[in-house]
Write a protein that holds these residues in place. Structure first.
Motif, PDB file in Angstrom:
ATOM      1  N   GLY A   3      -2.894  51.780 -13.532  1.00 13.83           N
ATOM      2  CA  GLY A   3      -2.452  53.102 -13.134  1.00 13.83           C
ATOM      3  C   GLY A   3      -3.095  53.611 -11.856  1.00 13.83           C
ATOM      4  N   LYS A   4      -4.357  53.229 -11.608  1.00 17.64           N
ATOM      5  CA  LYS A   4      -5.052  53.717 -10.421  1.00 17.64           C
ATOM      6  C   LYS A   4      -4.377  53.245  -9.138  1.00 17.64           C
ATOM      7  CE  LYS A   4      -9.477  53.891 -12.747  1.00 17.64           C
ATOM      8  NZ  LYS A   4      -9.446  53.005 -13.864  1.00 17.64           N
ATOM      9  N   GLU A   5      -3.754  52.083  -9.164  1.00 18.37           N
ATOM     10  CA  GLU A   5      -3.112  51.540  -7.974  1.00 18.37           C
ATOM     11  C   GLU A   5      -1.853  52.308  -7.595  1.00 18.37           C
ATOM     12  OE1 GLU A   5      -2.523  47.352  -8.452  1.00 18.37           O
ATOM     13  OE2 GLU A   5      -4.521  47.120  -9.296  1.00 18.37           O
ATOM     14  N   PHE A   6      -1.321  53.129  -8.471  1.00 16.36           N
ATOM     15  CA  PHE A   6      -0.091  53.858  -8.211  1.00 16.36           C
ATOM     16  C   PHE A   6      -0.303  55.116  -7.391  1.00 16.36           C
ATOM     17  CE2 PHE A   6       1.943  51.586 -11.728  1.00 16.36           C
ATOM     18  CZ  PHE A   6       3.137  51.295 -11.112  1.00 16.36           C
ATOM     19  N   TRP A   7      -1.518  55.639  -7.331  1.00 17.75           N
ATOM     20  CA  TRP A   7      -1.712  56.981  -6.805  1.00 17.75           C
ATOM     21  C   TRP A   7      -1.853  57.044  -5.289  1.00 17.75           C
ATOM     22  CZ3 TRP A   7      -0.162  60.604  -9.775  1.00 17.75           C
ATOM     23  CH2 TRP A   7      -0.175  60.400 -11.137  1.00 17.75           C
ATOM     24  N   GLY A   8      -1.519  56.001  -4.585  1.00 16.97           N
ATOM     25  CA  GLY A   8      -1.659  55.974  -3.134  1.00 16.97           C
ATOM     26  C   GLY A   8      -0.678  56.865  -2.395  1.00 16.97           C
ATOM     27  N   ASN A   9       0.585  56.901  -2.797  1.00 14.43           N
ATOM     28  CA  ASN A   9       1.570  57.726  -2.100  1.00 14.43           C
ATOM     29  C   ASN A   9       2.592  58.282  -3.093  1.00 14.43           C
ATOM     30  OD1 ASN A   9       3.711  55.837  -2.529  1.00 14.43           O
ATOM     31  ND2 ASN A   9       2.890  54.583  -0.889  1.00 14.43           N
ATOM     32  N   ASP A  10       3.505  59.107  -2.589  1.00 13.33           N
ATOM     33  CA  ASP A  10       4.470  59.762  -3.471  1.00 13.33           C
ATOM     34  C   ASP A  10       5.388  58.781  -4.185  1.00 13.33           C
ATOM     35  OD1 ASP A  10       3.460  62.244  -2.937  1.00 13.33           O
ATOM     36  OD2 ASP A  10       4.903  62.703  -1.357  1.00 13.33           O
ATOM     37  N   ASP A  11       5.825  57.719  -3.490  1.00 13.58           N
ATOM     38  CA  ASP A  11       6.690  56.728  -4.132  1.00 13.58           C
ATOM     39  C   ASP A  11       5.977  56.068  -5.306  1.00 13.58           C
ATOM     40  OD1 ASP A  11       8.762  57.227  -2.412  1.00 13.58           O
ATOM     41  OD2 ASP A  11       8.315  55.541  -1.093  1.00 13.58           O
ATOM     42  N   ASN A  12       4.709  55.763  -5.117  1.00 11.62           N
ATOM     43  CA  ASN A  12       3.944  55.139  -6.190  1.00 11.62           C
ATOM     44  C   ASN A  12       3.745  56.098  -7.354  1.00 11.62           C
ATOM     45  OD1 ASN A  12       3.781  52.734  -4.836  1.00 11.62           O
ATOM     46  ND2 ASN A  12       1.732  53.118  -4.035  1.00 11.62           N
ATOM     47  N   ARG A  13       3.479  57.356  -7.080  1.00 12.17           N
ATOM     48  CA  ARG A  13       3.320  58.351  -8.146  1.00 12.17           C
ATOM     49  C   ARG A  13       4.600  58.501  -8.941  1.00 12.17           C
ATOM     50  NH1 ARG A  13       0.226  62.944  -4.831  1.00 12.17           N
ATOM     51  NH2 ARG A  13      -0.090  61.327  -3.319  1.00 12.17           N
ATOM     52  N   THR A  14       5.714  58.525  -8.233  1.00 10.23           N
ATOM     53  CA  THR A  14       7.011  58.640  -8.896  1.00 10.23           C
ATOM     54  C   THR A  14       7.260  57.413  -9.768  1.00 10.23           C
ATOM     55  OG1 THR A  14       7.856  59.966  -7.068  1.00 10.23           O
ATOM     56  CG2 THR A  14       9.483  58.956  -8.522  1.00 10.23           C
ATOM     57  N   SER A  15       6.983  56.228  -9.253  1.00  6.99           N
ATOM     58  CA  SER A  15       7.149  54.994 -10.019  1.00  6.99           C
ATOM     59  C   SER A  15       6.285  55.017 -11.265  1.00  6.99           C
ATOM     60  CB  SER A  15       6.776  53.768  -9.181  1.00  6.99           C
ATOM     61  OG  SER A  15       7.639  53.628  -8.103  1.00  6.99           O
ATOM     62  N   TYR A  16       5.063  55.471 -11.117  1.00 10.77           N
ATOM     63  CA  TYR A  16       4.122  55.542 -12.227  1.00 10.77           C
ATOM     64  C   TYR A  16       4.651  56.453 -13.334  1.00 10.77           C
ATOM     65  CZ  TYR A  16      -0.448  56.329 -14.479  1.00 10.77           C
ATOM     66  OH  TYR A  16      -1.487  56.427 -15.370  1.00 10.77           O
ATOM     67  N   VAL A  17       5.113  57.628 -12.960  1.00 11.93           N
ATOM     68  CA  VAL A  17       5.645  58.582 -13.937  1.00 11.93           C
ATOM     69  C   VAL A  17       6.905  58.031 -14.593  1.00 11.93           C
ATOM     70  CG1 VAL A  17       6.666  60.886 -14.210  1.00 11.93           C
ATOM     71  CG2 VAL A  17       4.586  60.588 -12.853  1.00 11.93           C
ATOM     72  N   VAL A  18       7.773  57.416 -13.802  1.00 13.17           N
ATOM     73  CA  VAL A  18       9.009  56.837 -14.339  1.00 13.17           C
ATOM     74  C   VAL A  18       8.694  55.735 -15.346  1.00 13.17           C
ATOM     75  CG1 VAL A  18      11.035  55.442 -13.738  1.00 13.17           C
ATOM     76  CG2 VAL A  18      10.485  57.485 -12.408  1.00 13.17           C
ATOM     77  N   ILE A  19       7.774  54.858 -15.005  1.00 11.49           N
ATOM     78  CA  ILE A  19       7.432  53.753 -15.909  1.00 11.49           C
ATOM     79  C   ILE A  19       6.801  54.275 -17.188  1.00 11.49           C
ATOM     80  CG2 ILE A  19       5.923  51.745 -16.194  1.00 11.49           C
ATOM     81  CD1 ILE A  19       6.512  51.170 -13.168  1.00 11.49           C
ATOM     82  N   LEU A  20       5.894  55.237 -17.082  1.00 11.29           N
ATOM     83  CA  LEU A  20       5.295  55.792 -18.294  1.00 11.29           C
ATOM     84  C   LEU A  20       6.342  56.526 -19.137  1.00 11.29           C
ATOM     85  CD1 LEU A  20       1.781  57.007 -17.116  1.00 11.29           C
ATOM     86  CD2 LEU A  20       2.421  54.874 -18.246  1.00 11.29           C
ATOM     87  N   GLY A  21       7.255  57.228 -18.486  1.00  7.14           N
ATOM     88  CA  GLY A  21       8.351  57.874 -19.213  1.00  7.14           C
ATOM     89  C   GLY A  21       9.237  56.864 -19.912  1.00  7.14           C
ATOM     90  N   PHE A  22       9.509  55.758 -19.209  1.00  5.63           N
ATOM     91  CA  PHE A  22      10.300  54.675 -19.802  1.00  5.63           C
ATOM     92  C   PHE A  22       9.587  54.106 -21.030  1.00  5.63           C
ATOM     93  CE2 PHE A  22      10.969  50.093 -20.201  1.00  5.63           C
ATOM     94  CZ  PHE A  22      12.327  50.064 -20.472  1.00  5.63           C
ATOM     95  N   MET A  23       8.272  53.893 -20.932  1.00  2.30           N
ATOM     96  CA  MET A  23       7.527  53.323 -22.055  1.00  2.30           C
ATOM     97  C   MET A  23       7.458  54.306 -23.221  1.00  2.30           C
ATOM     98  SD  MET A  23       7.072  50.284 -21.089  1.00  2.30           S
ATOM     99  CE  MET A  23       5.975  49.610 -22.306  1.00  2.30           C
ATOM    100  N   LEU A  24       7.371  55.608 -22.934  1.00  4.80           N
ATOM    101  CA  LEU A  24       7.409  56.605 -24.005  1.00  4.80           C
ATOM    102  C   LEU A  24       8.773  56.580 -24.682  1.00  4.80           C
ATOM    103  CD1 LEU A  24       6.219  58.916 -25.654  1.00  4.80           C
ATOM    104  CD2 LEU A  24       6.870  60.473 -23.793  1.00  4.80           C
ATOM    105  N   ALA A  25       9.838  56.539 -23.886  1.00  5.18           N
ATOM    106  CA  ALA A  25      11.192  56.484 -24.451  1.00  5.18           C
ATOM    107  C   ALA A  25      11.375  55.206 -25.274  1.00  5.18           C
ATOM    108  CB  ALA A  25      12.232  56.552 -23.336  1.00  5.18           C
ATOM    109  N   LEU A  26      10.896  54.085 -24.760  1.00  4.50           N
ATOM    110  CA  LEU A  26      10.995  52.819 -25.495  1.00  4.50           C
ATOM    111  C   LEU A  26      10.258  52.907 -26.825  1.00  4.50           C
ATOM    112  CD1 LEU A  26      11.772  49.800 -25.685  1.00  4.50           C
ATOM    113  CD2 LEU A  26       9.635  49.296 -24.452  1.00  4.50           C
TER     114      LEU A  26
END
Length: 180
Positions: A3-26
């Motif tokens: 997760g720490k590697e995602f926080w570099g820029n806005d695209d990475n933050r968005t990807s991080y949130v999307v993936i965690l949301g996907f895993m919660l939905a799954l």
């Protein structure tokens, strides 16, 4: 990638949130599917532990923090959607102990994803039995321990095996989508 590697820029933050949301939905979908499957082995509350697949993937792909957050959110949401407050209490007790044991097992380096999943299944069942014995105020409930240990080992292995294959697929899918 954690997760720490995602926080570099806005695209990475968005990807991080999307993936965690996907895993919660799954994990919520797997909870719902699990609630529909009858488990005819005579032990009250016995389940397949399907949502553990998402938790194990998170532990291996992102880390403990992401795994515990999604696991707790899944338990609370699925408890309100498909269960009750009593079920949330049992699930939380089993999930916290099994999560801690899975993190220790992973960090030990002695187990692969399947082994970590087996440990999670075993520890989840043991923790829930201890809570149940405390609530009903009898140790007689430990009669179920052998059946729960076997089911925890079998379902833990199968869930770990599926999580391993699903993780490989998700890696390929997310990498492919980034390169488009």
């Amino acid at each position: 990638m954690n997760g720490k590697e995602f926080w570099g820029n806005d695209d990475n933050r968005t990807s991080y949130v999307v993936i965690l949301g996907f895993m919660l939905a799954l994990s919520l979908i797997l909870s719902y599917v699990e609630s529909l499957i009858p488990f005819p082995f005579g032990v009250p509350g016995m389940k397949l532990g399907l949502p553990n697949m998402a938790v194990v993937i998170l532990i291996y792909r992102y880390g403990a923090k992401e795994g515990i957050v999604i696991n707790v959110l899944r338990i609370i949401l699925s408890g309100f959607l498909f269960g009750n407050l009593f079920g949330i209490m049992f699930s939380i007790s089993g999930a916290l102990i099994s999560f801690l044991c899975m993190i220790i097992a992973k960090k030990s380096g002695l187990f692969d994803i399947r082994g970590v999943s087996v440990i999670g299944g075993l520890c989840h069942n043991i923790a829930q039995l201890i809570v149940a014995a405390f609530i009903v105020k009898t140790s007689g409930i430990m009669f179920y321990l052998p059946v729960l240990l076997v089911s925890g080992a079998v379902t833990g292995f199968l869930n770990g095996f599926i999580a391993e294959k699903l993780s490989i697929y998700l890696n390929k899918s997310f990498i492919r989508s980034k390169n488009r």
